[in-house]
Design a protein around this motif. Sequence first.
Motif, PDB file in Angstrom:
ATOM      1  N   PHE A 201       0.827  -1.202   0.000  1.00  0.00           N
ATOM      2  CA  PHE A 201       0.000   0.000   0.000  1.00  0.00           C
ATOM      3  C   PHE A 201       0.864   1.256   0.000  1.00  0.00           C
ATOM      4  CE2 PHE A 201      -2.102   3.390   2.449  1.00  0.00           C
ATOM      5  CZ  PHE A 201      -3.213   3.612   1.632  1.00  0.00           C
ATOM      6  N   ARG A 202       1.896   1.278   0.843  1.00  0.00           N
ATOM      7  CA  ARG A 202       2.781   2.445   0.886  1.00  0.00           C
ATOM      8  C   ARG A 202       3.548   2.607  -0.417  1.00  0.00           C
ATOM      9  NH1 ARG A 202       6.550   3.324   5.970  1.00  0.00           N
ATOM     10  NH2 ARG A 202       7.266   4.850   4.420  1.00  0.00           N
ATOM     11  N   GLU A 203       3.914   1.488  -1.026  1.00  0.00           N
ATOM     12  CA  GLU A 203       4.635   1.568  -2.292  1.00  0.00           C
ATOM     13  C   GLU A 203       3.737   2.127  -3.393  1.00  0.00           C
ATOM     14  OE1 GLU A 203       7.595  -1.255  -4.989  1.00  0.00           O
ATOM     15  OE2 GLU A 203       6.078  -2.177  -3.715  1.00  0.00           O
ATOM     16  N   LEU A 204       2.494   1.650  -3.449  1.00  0.00           N
ATOM     17  CA  LEU A 204       1.558   2.141  -4.465  1.00  0.00           C
ATOM     18  C   LEU A 204       1.226   3.611  -4.258  1.00  0.00           C
ATOM     19  CD1 LEU A 204      -0.871  -0.913  -4.736  1.00  0.00           C
ATOM     20  CD2 LEU A 204       0.841  -0.184  -6.399  1.00  0.00           C
ATOM     21  N   SER A 205       1.192   4.046  -3.003  1.00  0.00           N
ATOM     22  CA  SER A 205       0.892   5.445  -2.728  1.00  0.00           C
ATOM     23  C   SER A 205       2.110   6.352  -2.869  1.00  0.00           C
ATOM     24  CB  SER A 205       0.320   5.581  -1.315  1.00  0.00           C
ATOM     25  OG  SER A 205       1.259   5.138  -0.342  1.00  0.00           O
ATOM     26  N   GLY A 206       3.270   5.763  -3.163  1.00  0.00           N
ATOM     27  CA  GLY A 206       4.479   6.560  -3.374  1.00  0.00           C
ATOM     28  C   GLY A 206       5.201   6.942  -2.109  1.00  0.00           C
ATOM     29  N   ASN A 207       4.803   6.400  -0.956  1.00  0.00           N
ATOM     30  CA  ASN A 207       5.443   6.736   0.323  1.00  0.00           C
ATOM     31  C   ASN A 207       6.536   5.754   0.717  1.00  0.00           C
ATOM     32  OD1 ASN A 207       3.722   8.948   0.717  1.00  0.00           O
ATOM     33  ND2 ASN A 207       2.117   7.612   1.556  1.00  0.00           N
ATOM     34  N   LEU A 208       6.800   4.774  -0.135  1.00  0.00           N
ATOM     35  CA  LEU A 208       7.818   3.765   0.183  1.00  0.00           C
ATOM     36  C   LEU A 208       8.726   3.573  -1.024  1.00  0.00           C
ATOM     37  CD1 LEU A 208       8.697   1.664   2.362  1.00  0.00           C
ATOM     38  CD2 LEU A 208       7.393  -0.011   1.056  1.00  0.00           C
ATOM     39  N   ILE A 209       9.992   3.874  -0.831  1.00  0.00           N
ATOM     40  CA  ILE A 209      10.994   3.701  -1.894  1.00  0.00           C
ATOM     41  C   ILE A 209      12.190   2.976  -1.282  1.00  0.00           C
ATOM     42  CG2 ILE A 209      12.476   4.825  -3.584  1.00  0.00           C
ATOM     43  CD1 ILE A 209      10.583   7.209  -3.512  1.00  0.00           C
TER      44      ILE A 209
END
Length: 681
Positions: A201-209
């Motif tokens: 979820f965080r990756e899809l929302s751009g908050n996880l790299i």
Amino acid sequence: MTQTEISKTPPPSPKKNKILVDFLGSMNLAVTLLVMLSIASVIGTVLKQNETTQDYIIKFGPFWSDVFNSLGLFHVYGAAWFVLVLLFLLLSTSVCVTRNTPTFIKDIKQYSEKLSLTALQHQPNHTTFESNYSAEAELQHAQTLLSKNGYKVKTHHRDDGSVTVAGLKGRWNRLGYFFTHISIIVICLGALLDSNLLLKFRELSGNLIPETRTVSLDEVPQTAWMGPENLSFRGSVNVPEGQKTDVLFLPYEDGYLVQKLPFTVEVKDFRIEYYDTGMPKSFESDLILTAPELDKPIVQTIAVNHPLYYKNYAIYQSSFGDGGSILNLKVHPLLSPIENAIDLKTSVNKTEPLKTPVGRFNVEINDFRLFNMVPATEEEKAATGKKFHNNGPSMVFKVRNEQGKAWEYDSYMMPSLQEGRWFFMTGVRTMNSEPFRYLFIPADGNKQKDRFFKFLALVNNPVESAKILTQSFPKTDQVEEKTYELQIRLMQQLLSLFRSKGFDGITQFVNKNVPKEEREKVSDYYFSQTSFALQSLYLNTLQQEGKKVVQDQDISDFDKRWFEDALNALNSLPHFGPPMYFEMKSFKQIQATGLQITKSPGKDVVYFGSAMLIIGVFFLFYVRQKRIWVNIRSKQSDDSNEAKSTEITVAGRDKKPLPETETEFNALVEAIRQPVNKQTD
């Protein structure tokens, strides 16, 4: 609208939501999803998970590693499609349970005592016979008999005067279906708790790299950090002795994430034992765990398969390595005309910049090994009785130039016995896929490298070598001054060519500059001159050590063999990489323990679901639901209202017909007949 028109009107189509519910609750979908999960589990078991990308490329090649990676096969249990299958299985099973639970409950409670006589005669097992006893006696007898055989009994009096005694046994069999379905829901919930739903979820929302660089913690951006909101994880961290940590590293995609821990782990001590072969026998760590909610720290020793548990966390002993051992090195310049080694104090996992006359380099210290066990020679086996011997401490490091090219070295501190002679070994390679190519520096009489570097400095020094050659090859009256000078200069040039390219360099020079018909003659002459020059420098080296040598006859056998070995080493130096030799003089070993820390709140949920599954399977396979009906009806004579006989119909049904079902039914019928038989007798 006429009747004909009404009959032509098409029936209403099923509601779309009913079609969807039927599909989600269908057995076909559930079986398909279970097969997909089974295949995924096999892949996750056979294919090692969460390895580095480079390891997979080496194993499968670039093409297939990209294909497998795109399918998520290298991290199956965290792949989006695997989580999606779990969600669909959870939904499908929930729909199935919701739809069928009322039926299960009804089947558990229902005795079906109101079934008609016709319905009883259509049961899998049935029979009808007559009895001379009264209906009341047969009723009491049937109730008593069924109760003694473990049946729950319910009686129904019909309007026609007949009575049906319904017996139900093993009604909890239906709980097997309920528990097995609920267990799948519980196991799926536990698996989802331990999945990467939050990370996805965080990756899809751009908050996880994920971070892909090798940098310090201060340089890792916040987009690569995970906090307490992460429900589950499995990561690792290396902690040196005497140090502590409150973070660990989670491998994710092609990089890693930093997981913040709500506690601190300190490694008080690390111990390891080895077999004679050099393989680790056992290793363990003394840990101190501190947390704000603890009144006092938890002190515990962990070993392989003996973790430390704290709340939902488990700390495992998984590996070991170097924790930053301190190394005292000497860097010998291999092209210097004088002995001017540089002292360098460094540690493992540290990078040291070096400025040299041939350019700037970075020295990356990668590892230190205290033990290097190798098979013993036959002589060693006979002398010590051991199959392996220790080559002593070694270090692994890389030398990288400004263009990024790196040479990797494996250097041993102590000399190793090879064919009766002692050598200092250093391996070099430019690619991980290549084997190490070893340079063997012969040890002198004191088992040191001092003689070699003195001899090397003379070979590199044109001024000193000219003086020595002049002394070893004095001018005679028969030789002209110009010819003599050319002779000395030729030997110096040959020394320089040998030092820069080895003996192959001299051969290449001859082949390039000398006519073919004269090459052999010139080559022999050049090699003889080179050999004479090297011998002269070597004699001078021995004289500096205080040995009284003037001619070859004065040299001992050991020194002669040493000279031959030194020439082989000098011949290999041009292929050794950058002109530097790193000698390890002393060290202080610092070990690090490799900890694997997991947080698995879904583990207990899965255990609970597994227990439910076992209970459900037990009810399904070992609890048989059986039904018995005994219909009792008084038969009246044609000319009298008095009962002539009693007609008894016995019917039975087993949810799981087995070979013994009919035998059990016949035995029960015979028991019901028994009072009639006794009366007849």
